[in-house]
Design a protein around this motif. Structure first.
Motif, PDB file in Angstrom:
ATOM      1  N   LEU A 219      -1.552 -16.621   8.074  1.00 43.76           N
ATOM      2  CA  LEU A 219      -2.697 -15.975   7.433  1.00 43.76           C
ATOM      3  C   LEU A 219      -3.048 -14.672   8.153  1.00 43.76           C
ATOM      4  CD1 LEU A 219      -4.457 -16.649   4.991  1.00 43.76           C
ATOM      5  CD2 LEU A 219      -6.126 -17.670   6.540  1.00 43.76           C
ATOM      6  N   TYR A 220      -2.756 -14.610   9.445  1.00 49.64           N
ATOM      7  CA  TYR A 220      -3.000 -13.378  10.194  1.00 49.64           C
ATOM      8  C   TYR A 220      -2.153 -12.239   9.625  1.00 49.64           C
ATOM      9  CZ  TYR A 220      -5.062 -16.430  13.754  1.00 49.64           C
ATOM     10  OH  TYR A 220      -5.840 -17.339  14.428  1.00 49.64           O
ATOM     11  N   ALA A 221      -0.906 -12.534   9.280  1.00 49.48           N
ATOM     12  CA  ALA A 221      -0.027 -11.493   8.749  1.00 49.48           C
ATOM     13  C   ALA A 221      -0.566 -10.942   7.437  1.00 49.48           C
ATOM     14  CB  ALA A 221       1.379 -12.060   8.536  1.00 49.48           C
ATOM     15  N   LYS A 222      -1.062 -11.823   6.588  1.00 48.93           N
ATOM     16  CA  LYS A 222      -1.620 -11.388   5.301  1.00 48.93           C
ATOM     17  C   LYS A 222      -2.857 -10.518   5.521  1.00 48.93           C
ATOM     18  CE  LYS A 222      -3.756 -13.106   1.095  1.00 48.93           C
ATOM     19  NZ  LYS A 222      -4.953 -12.289   1.334  1.00 48.93           N
ATOM     20  N   VAL A 223      -3.724 -10.939   6.420  1.00 47.71           N
ATOM     21  CA  VAL A 223      -4.935 -10.168   6.707  1.00 47.71           C
ATOM     22  C   VAL A 223      -4.569  -8.808   7.291  1.00 47.71           C
ATOM     23  CG1 VAL A 223      -7.048 -10.089   8.086  1.00 47.71           C
ATOM     24  CG2 VAL A 223      -6.330 -12.238   7.020  1.00 47.71           C
ATOM     25  N   TYR A 224      -3.630  -8.818   8.206  1.00 50.55           N
ATOM     26  CA  TYR A 224      -3.174  -7.576   8.831  1.00 50.55           C
ATOM     27  C   TYR A 224      -2.660  -6.601   7.775  1.00 50.55           C
ATOM     28  CZ  TYR A 224      -1.130  -5.074  12.876  1.00 50.55           C
ATOM     29  OH  TYR A 224      -0.826  -4.167  13.857  1.00 50.55           O
ATOM     30  N   ARG A 225      -1.878  -7.120   6.837  1.00 48.83           N
ATOM     31  CA  ARG A 225      -1.348  -6.286   5.758  1.00 48.83           C
ATOM     32  C   ARG A 225      -2.479  -5.709   4.904  1.00 48.83           C
ATOM     33  NH1 ARG A 225       3.071  -5.445   3.064  1.00 48.83           N
ATOM     34  NH2 ARG A 225       4.277  -7.060   4.128  1.00 48.83           N
ATOM     35  N   ASP A 226      -3.431  -6.545   4.520  1.00 48.47           N
ATOM     36  CA  ASP A 226      -4.497  -6.091   3.631  1.00 48.47           C
ATOM     37  C   ASP A 226      -5.340  -4.988   4.268  1.00 48.47           C
ATOM     38  OD1 ASP A 226      -3.603  -7.899   1.785  1.00 48.47           O
ATOM     39  OD2 ASP A 226      -5.258  -9.316   2.018  1.00 48.47           O
ATOM     40  N   LEU A 227      -5.718  -5.203   5.520  1.00 50.43           N
ATOM     41  CA  LEU A 227      -6.521  -4.191   6.210  1.00 50.43           C
ATOM     42  C   LEU A 227      -5.741  -2.890   6.364  1.00 50.43           C
ATOM     43  CD1 LEU A 227      -8.225  -6.745   6.747  1.00 50.43           C
ATOM     44  CD2 LEU A 227      -8.605  -5.902   9.055  1.00 50.43           C
ATOM     45  N   ASN A 228      -4.477  -3.030   6.670  1.00 48.62           N
ATOM     46  CA  ASN A 228      -3.632  -1.855   6.846  1.00 48.62           C
ATOM     47  C   ASN A 228      -3.536  -1.045   5.567  1.00 48.62           C
ATOM     48  OD1 ASN A 228      -1.553  -0.114   7.926  1.00 48.62           O
ATOM     49  ND2 ASN A 228      -0.094  -1.315   6.734  1.00 48.62           N
ATOM     50  N   LEU A 229      -3.363  -1.708   4.438  1.00 50.67           N
ATOM     51  CA  LEU A 229      -3.201  -0.996   3.176  1.00 50.67           C
ATOM     52  C   LEU A 229      -4.445  -0.186   2.821  1.00 50.67           C
ATOM     53  CD1 LEU A 229      -1.324  -3.634   0.977  1.00 50.67           C
ATOM     54  CD2 LEU A 229      -0.384  -1.674   2.192  1.00 50.67           C
ATOM     55  N   VAL A 230      -5.602  -0.814   2.951  1.00 50.07           N
ATOM     56  CA  VAL A 230      -6.835  -0.106   2.622  1.00 50.07           C
ATOM     57  C   VAL A 230      -7.018   1.103   3.528  1.00 50.07           C
ATOM     58  CG1 VAL A 230      -9.353  -0.244   2.571  1.00 50.07           C
ATOM     59  CG2 VAL A 230      -7.986  -2.126   1.658  1.00 50.07           C
ATOM     60  N   ASN A 231      -6.842   0.889   4.829  1.00 47.43           N
ATOM     61  CA  ASN A 231      -7.077   1.985   5.767  1.00 47.43           C
ATOM     62  C   ASN A 231      -6.030   3.079   5.649  1.00 47.43           C
ATOM     63  OD1 ASN A 231      -9.419   1.444   7.879  1.00 47.43           O
ATOM     64  ND2 ASN A 231      -8.548  -0.511   7.269  1.00 47.43           N
ATOM     65  N   THR A 232      -4.784   2.699   5.300  1.00 40.67           N
ATOM     66  CA  THR A 232      -3.743   3.707   5.132  1.00 40.67           C
ATOM     67  C   THR A 232      -3.997   4.561   3.908  1.00 40.67           C
ATOM     68  OG1 THR A 232      -2.103   2.301   6.211  1.00 40.67           O
ATOM     69  CG2 THR A 232      -1.265   4.080   4.827  1.00 40.67           C
ATOM     70  N   VAL A 233      -4.280   3.922   2.789  1.00 42.84           N
ATOM     71  CA  VAL A 233      -4.471   4.658   1.536  1.00 42.84           C
ATOM     72  C   VAL A 233      -5.712   5.543   1.592  1.00 42.84           C
ATOM     73  CG1 VAL A 233      -4.991   4.405  -0.911  1.00 42.84           C
ATOM     74  CG2 VAL A 233      -3.212   3.016   0.123  1.00 42.84           C
ATOM     75  N   THR A 234      -6.769   5.059   2.222  1.00 43.50           N
ATOM     76  CA  THR A 234      -8.015   5.833   2.284  1.00 43.50           C
ATOM     77  C   THR A 234      -8.123   6.673   3.546  1.00 43.50           C
ATOM     78  OG1 THR A 234      -9.263   4.085   3.419  1.00 43.50           O
ATOM     79  CG2 THR A 234      -9.190   3.998   0.998  1.00 43.50           C
TER      80      THR A 234
END
Length: 616
Positions: A219-234
């Motif tokens: 679940l850590y990997a999924k959370v890490y991915r989600d946070l990364n995507l938002v912060n990368t795109v924005t």
């Protein structure tokens, strides 16, 4: 695998841009109810764990639109794939830093209580464990659950004739939630922080027997991915309107809603509370209208379980979830309006509760469900890691005493190259040359490489025995010695990595090339930008493939796992990277420093994004 689409036609982009954000999948990846100052996602610590050696991938040169296309709005969302012996582009991605380690979560409990981070789970159950092993570790005792059956209707606002209706079931327990629809069940295990994706096996004899398979993901990997995507795109919240092709843009609010993670403070919501529900408007339109049931959850744990589920599966902005949390009753009806690149005029979801029931149930993973290493076709890498973690690969792992004795024997025989390779293997297994307390053997390996060393008889406990100088070490195959040792030193410098790969390239496809040399070439290549690799004529050298070969040759060397995990994470394969880290921590000895680093990354995620997990 997450790969960035470069130089893609705008029309192709538009076709691919569907959504985790796009709620037509009736539930998306979400995140946490905290706000970060505009920043990049990854902390210094996380960067060290995931890319210390694989650290400088292509400038990404990617526009937010390109990242949106492939990573935030994929057309379909199958279970994340396991590592395969494929050969993707391997230039390592430069993971950016942020203050995730120091971010302070908002009070996600609204007016009632402050959120506190859950404790780290006591048991690590990597991807390869069987269902029976998982259940034995977790426990099989029945516990209270709340079962909620919903009808979900969804449609584009500009074409309500194409309405999709489906049934779904949500099961809430004190430490897990299960969301089932379309024959697939996602089990969010908040006790062990794993995501189990359960579905029917659709091939072979297992299909006829009606057996199920499950993927076991951190679940850590999924959370890490989600946070990364938002912060990368924005760009850490700095970009509030994301270009998606031509003159079209999408508001960053909807990207943050897709993940329930806000990269910047959000204002402008018109929240109307009423005893039986909640209505939220934004920019003169209602984006949420929820009515709650008259009967309460019965326990706060069920409410917390729903909140964590919503972070992962509902396209709701964290500011909205913050407003929903204080209500202690399950959702009776839910109207969600959202936007995505393929629904620029709006997309509507309507959830309607049809049935509810309370039942005592055991953890819902069938003992007969087959893990990734129990079903066919079997992924070679997964099989190898499973065998090594259980100490069953290649006859079992060598002891440190055996490695040290082998080193001494090679020295006694006067073979400097064999001694140097054996000594480096001992150093990799033991961690003897890491940190400030490096052992004498490390300086001796340097002396061997420089031709300064004489042979010494090494015992299992050399500090208790005598070291009699015998004969001067002889470099047999001088060019190989020079190439191996020189490349080993050059690989650590960003300015000389290309030279290191060039020196080692003639040996990479030769039988018997040591695991150490394959890994050295792989990590040097991973640290190069493609343009530099092309200029040096080594663009075709594949870091991931070399690391998998190194792992196959020596599946007990923790540095092979560490290197592969870094390269996988560097190209965005966070789930697979975490799989390797989990296997390393759970079953491979000799990497305490690595375990401490990844443990701290997970602890920081728990503290910084508690909404993804269970609230204590």
């Amino acid at each position: 695998m997450a790969q960035v689409l470069i130089d893609v036609d705008v029309n192709v982009n538009k076709k691919l841009v569907q959504s985790r954000l796009d709620p037509r999948r009736a539930g998306g990846h979400k995140a946490d109810m905290i706000y970060l100052k505009p920043c990049f996602l990854f902390s210094v610590l996380a960067a060290l764990v995931f890319c210390s050696a694989a650290s400088a991938q292509e400038p990404t040169g990617e526009t937010p639109r390109q990242i949106l296309v492939e990573q935030i709005f994929p057309r379909a969302q199958p279970a994340p794939a396991r590592p395969k012996l494929a050969e993707p582009e391997t230039a390592a991605l430069l993971l950016k830093e942020s203050n995730i380690a120091t971010a302070k979560p908002d009070n996600i409990a609204g007016k009632e209580q402050a959120a506190t981070a859950p404790e780290s789970p006591p048991t690590l159950l990597p991807f390869y464990v069987s269902a029976a092993e998982y259940l034995e570790a977790r426990g099989t005792k029945a516990a209270p659950t709340l079962i909620l059956d919903y009808d979900i209707t969804s449609f584009n606002l500009d074409d309500e004739t194409k309405t999709k209706s489906q049934s779904a079931q949500l099961v809430l327990a004190a430490d897990y939630a299960v969301f089932s629809k379309d024959g697939v069940s996602k089990i969010y295990d908040f006790k062990l922080n794993r995501l189990l994706i359960l579905s029917r096996i659709d091939t072979g004899s297992d299909r006829a027997e009606g057996l199920q398979k499950f993927d076991n993901i951190s679940l850590y990997a999924k959370v890490y991915r989600d946070l990364n995507l938002v912060n990368t795109v924005t760009k850490g919240g700095e970009i509030r309107h994301i270009p998606i092709g031509g003159e079209k843009q999408i508001d960053a609010f909807w990207i943050e809603s897709a993940k329930s993670w806000a990269a910047a403070p959000q204002a402008g919501l018109d929240i109307t509370e009423r005893p039986d529900g909640l209505k939220i408007g934004r920019k003169q339109e209602i984006i949420l209208d929820v009515e709650f049931a008259t009967k309460a959850y019965g326990t706060k744990k069920f409410r917390d379980s729903f909140l964590a589920f919503a972070h992962h599966e509902l396209p709701l902005h964290p500011a909205i979830l913050q407003a929903v949390y204080p209500y202690d009753r399950p959702v009776k009806s839910l109207h969600i309006l959202s936007y995505s690149p393929e629904a620029l005029t709006g997309y509507k979801q309507i959830w309607t509760l049809k049935k509810r029931a309370n039942k005592r149930s055991a953890f819902p993973l069938p003992a007969s469900a087959k893990s990734v290493v129990e079903r066919k076709p079997l992924t070679p890498l997964a099989f190898l890691v499973n065998q090594a973690a259980r100490g069953q690969a290649l006859g079992g792992p060598p002891s440190l005493d055996e490695l040290l004795l082998d080193y001494g024997q090679q020295k006694d025989q006067g073979d400097a190259l064999a001694a140097w390779i054996s000594g480096q293997k001992y150093a990799a297994y033991s961690g003897a040359c890491q940190g400030s307390d490096a052992k004498p053997i490390c300086a001796e390996l340097d002396d061997i490489a420089q031709g300064r060393a004489a042979s010494k008889s090494y015992q299992a406990r050399p500090e208790r025995g005598k070291t009699d100088i015998k004969n001067t070490l002889i470099w047999r195959g001088d060019s190989k010695k020079t190439d191996f040792t020189e490349a080993f030193n050059l690989a650590n410098d960003s300015k000389t990595r290309a030279r290191a790969v060039m020196l080692l390239r003639p040996y990479l496809n030769k039988p018997g090339t040591p695991s150490l040399i394959l890994r050295t070439a792989a990590m040097a290549r991973a640290g190069l930008k493609s343009q530099d690799a092309k200029r040096a004529g080594i663009l075709d050298v594949n870091a991931e493939t070399l690391l998998k070969r190194a792992l196959a040759q020596d599946p007990y060397d923790p540095q092979n796992y560490l290197g592969l995990a870094q390269v996988l994470a560097a190209r965005g394969a966070f789930e697979q990277s975490w799989d390797i880290y989990d296997a390393l921590r759970a079953g491979i000895a000799g990497a305490p420093a690595v375990s401490q680093k990844i443990n701290r990354v997970e602890d920081n995620l728990l503290k910084s994004a508690p909404g993804y997990f269970m609230i204590k």
